[in-house]
Every structure is written in C-alpha cells, then in structure tokens.
Design a protein around this motif. Structure first.
Motif, PDB file in Angstrom:
ATOM      1  N   ALA A 150      -4.912   5.860  -1.095  1.00 22.34           N
ATOM      2  CA  ALA A 150      -3.659   6.145  -0.397  1.00 22.34           C
ATOM      3  C   ALA A 150      -2.780   7.011  -1.286  1.00 22.34           C
ATOM      4  O   ALA A 150      -2.913   7.009  -2.519  1.00 22.34           O
ATOM      5  N   GLY A 151      -1.869   7.750  -0.655  1.00 21.19           N
ATOM      6  CA  GLY A 151      -0.967   8.617  -1.396  1.00 21.19           C
ATOM      7  C   GLY A 151       0.405   8.665  -0.758  1.00 21.19           C
ATOM      8  O   GLY A 151       0.586   8.342   0.414  1.00 21.19           O
ATOM      9  N   GLU A 152       1.373   9.108  -1.558  1.00 19.19           N
ATOM     10  CA  GLU A 152       2.765   9.146  -1.109  1.00 19.19           C
ATOM     11  C   GLU A 152       3.470  10.326  -1.765  1.00 19.19           C
ATOM     12  O   GLU A 152       3.248  10.633  -2.932  1.00 19.19           O
ATOM     13  N   LEU A 153       4.353  10.983  -1.014  1.00 17.35           N
ATOM     14  CA  LEU A 153       5.180  12.074  -1.522  1.00 17.35           C
ATOM     15  C   LEU A 153       6.599  11.858  -1.011  1.00 17.35           C
ATOM     16  O   LEU A 153       6.800  11.663   0.195  1.00 17.35           O
ATOM     17  N   LYS A 154       7.599  11.896  -1.917  1.00 15.54           N
ATOM     18  CA  LYS A 154       8.980  11.616  -1.550  1.00 15.54           C
ATOM     19  C   LYS A 154       9.918  12.698  -2.085  1.00 15.54           C
ATOM     20  O   LYS A 154       9.711  13.250  -3.177  1.00 15.54           O
ATOM     21  N   SER A 187       0.829  -1.196   0.000  1.00 12.15           N
ATOM     22  CA  SER A 187       0.000   0.000   0.000  1.00 12.15           C
ATOM     23  C   SER A 187       0.867   1.251   0.000  1.00 12.15           C
ATOM     24  O   SER A 187       1.915   1.305   0.654  1.00 12.15           O
ATOM     25  N   LEU A 188       0.440   2.281  -0.721  1.00  8.84           N
ATOM     26  CA  LEU A 188       1.158   3.554  -0.716  1.00  8.84           C
ATOM     27  C   LEU A 188       1.164   4.198   0.661  1.00  8.84           C
ATOM     28  O   LEU A 188       1.936   5.117   0.910  1.00  8.84           O
ATOM     29  N   SER A 189       0.329   3.734   1.577  1.00  6.57           N
ATOM     30  CA  SER A 189       0.322   4.276   2.933  1.00  6.57           C
ATOM     31  C   SER A 189       1.515   3.803   3.745  1.00  6.57           C
ATOM     32  O   SER A 189       1.771   4.315   4.836  1.00  6.57           O
ATOM     33  N   GLY A 190       2.280   2.830   3.262  1.00  5.26           N
ATOM     34  CA  GLY A 190       3.425   2.295   3.984  1.00  5.26           C
ATOM     35  C   GLY A 190       4.652   3.172   3.820  1.00  5.26           C
ATOM     36  O   GLY A 190       5.023   3.551   2.709  1.00  5.26           O
ATOM     37  N   ASN A 191       5.325   3.493   4.929  1.00  2.25           N
ATOM     38  CA  ASN A 191       6.521   4.331   4.900  1.00  2.25           C
ATOM     39  C   ASN A 191       7.767   3.460   4.878  1.00  2.25           C
ATOM     40  O   ASN A 191       7.876   2.493   5.624  1.00  2.25           O
ATOM     41  N   GLY A 192       8.725   3.817   4.037  1.00  2.00           N
ATOM     42  CA  GLY A 192       9.942   3.034   3.871  1.00  2.00           C
ATOM     43  C   GLY A 192      11.088   3.450   4.761  1.00  2.00           C
ATOM     44  O   GLY A 192      12.200   2.939   4.607  1.00  2.00           O
ATOM     45  N   GLU A 193      10.868   4.370   5.685  1.00  2.00           N
ATOM     46  CA  GLU A 193      11.929   4.827   6.580  1.00  2.00           C
ATOM     47  C   GLU A 193      11.792   4.181   7.958  1.00  2.00           C
ATOM     48  O   GLU A 193      10.878   3.414   8.215  1.00  2.00           O
ATOM     49  N   GLY A 194      12.721   4.509   8.858  1.00  2.00           N
ATOM     50  CA  GLY A 194      12.663   3.990  10.216  1.00  2.00           C
ATOM     51  C   GLY A 194      13.090   2.543  10.309  1.00  2.00           C
ATOM     52  O   GLY A 194      13.613   1.935   9.369  1.00  2.00           O
TER      53      GLY A 194
END
Length: 209
Positions: A69-73, A6-13
């Motif tokens: 869902a959305g994502e901005l990088k 899902s685009l709601s998932g964050n790839g950091e941390g």
C-alpha cells in the motif's frame, strides 16, 4: 514495523474526519484495508509526505494475505489532499484479491470550521463486493467551546448481481468543551438501503488528561 492502519486508508471525508466517539459515524465505514501488520517507509519535506508499506493481513489457513500500500499527502495551512492505494493477495482461499484506490481533500474555513470530501473504489475478496464510495463532511465552530459535525456518504455496489448492497448514511455530532479536559456531546447516525434502516444515538462524556 508494527501493527497500524493500512496506508490504503484515507483520512478525509465523513469516516476520516468525524469524531464519532460512540455514534454519529459513517455507517459505510472507511476506505482502506483495516489495521494490518506492516513494514513502512515514510518521507516528509515541508507540506509534502509520502509512504509505502509491505503489509500482511490476518492469515486464512495457509493464505498470508500479503500486500502493498502507498500514500501521498499535501498538507497546507488551509488546504490538504491525500491519495491512497493498496492491494492484498487473498486468492489462496478466496476468489479475488482485495484492493482499493482513494482520494480526499479538506478546506479550512478560517475560524468557522472545515469541509472535507473523499471518494474511492475497490473490491473485497468475494465476487460480489466491488464498490464505489463518496462522502462529505463539515465541522462548524459555533463558538470557542461548541461545534457541530455533519456527514453524509453513499456506497454503490458496482456488481449487477448484488445492487441491493447500496447504502446511504448520515451522521451528526454536537459537542461542548467548557474546559480542555471535558467534552460533552450528542451523537446520532442513520443508514438505509432499499430494504433496511439502522439508527444509533448516544450522549457522550469525554475526559482528557
């Protein structure tokens, strides 16, 4: 279109950056809504990227679990930041919709390694699973062939009726890559709340061709 994270998932941390081939991962899990069927529109220009998706989770009887869902990088040479959000309609048979909002960033320490952090909040589909979560992660290069990974996270259940759901997690990974096709590693993780603890450890061998 297809099935993807899902685009709601964050790839950091901790969860987003740890290798965690078998153990050594974040016992608090990820920030997003999981793997999900979707139609996605993506855009990228230089270090900036954005995407939006219509998503459809696992159906529950006649409930389609449809959402967006959305994502901005921003991905620079030594710094990156990522923002995500998503909501999923689950109220056909569940009390609440699922939703999450997350942010994360990483900093490169030249050839020494990387530091990453993430934070988020959200809710599952029940009335006792609202949460806030934060994590930190560090990867340190010991040499050209060896590295160590360290992570920590804490998840707060933000509903008073279920405060025993708070969980703290730690993880470790030590890896040696003598040649590009072979990595040897030691991984371990530990998690605890007011009543329970959980520990995992593993020796891993990874072949890449």
């Amino acid at each position: 279109a297809g099935r993807d994270g899902s685009l709601s998932g964050n790839g950091e941390g901790f969860d987003g950056q740890a290798s965690a081939n078998f153990a050594g991962g974040d016992a608090n899990g990820g920030y997003g809504l999981g793997d999900i069927a979707q139609i996605r529109l993506s855009y990228a220009s230089g270090p900036i990227a954005a995407a939006i998706a219509l998503e459809d989770g696992l159906s529950d009887d006649t409930d389609s679990n449809f959402g967006v869902a959305g994502e901005l990088k921003f991905s620079g040479d030594s710094f990156g930041v990522e923002l995500n959000a998503g909501v999923q309609n689950t109220q056909g048979f569940d009390p609440e919709d699922r939703w999450t909002v997350n942010a994360g960033a990483h900093f490169a320490l030249a050839d020494m390694g990387t530091i990453s952090a993430a934070a988020g909040m959200g809710s599952g589909s029940s009335t006792t699973d609202d949460y806030t979560k934060a994590s930190v992660f560090a990867k340190l290069n010991l040499s050209e062939a060896a590295r160590v990974e360290l992570g920590a996270s804490h998840k707060w259940n933000t509903q008073a009726a279920n405060t025993d759901g708070d969980w703290t997690a730690f993880g470790l990974g030590i890896y040696y890559t003598p040649v590009s096709q072979l990595t040897l590693g030691l991984e371990a993780d530990y998690g605890s709340d007011a009543d329970d603890t959980a520990t995992n450890a593993a020796l891993v061998t990874i072949f890449s061709f």
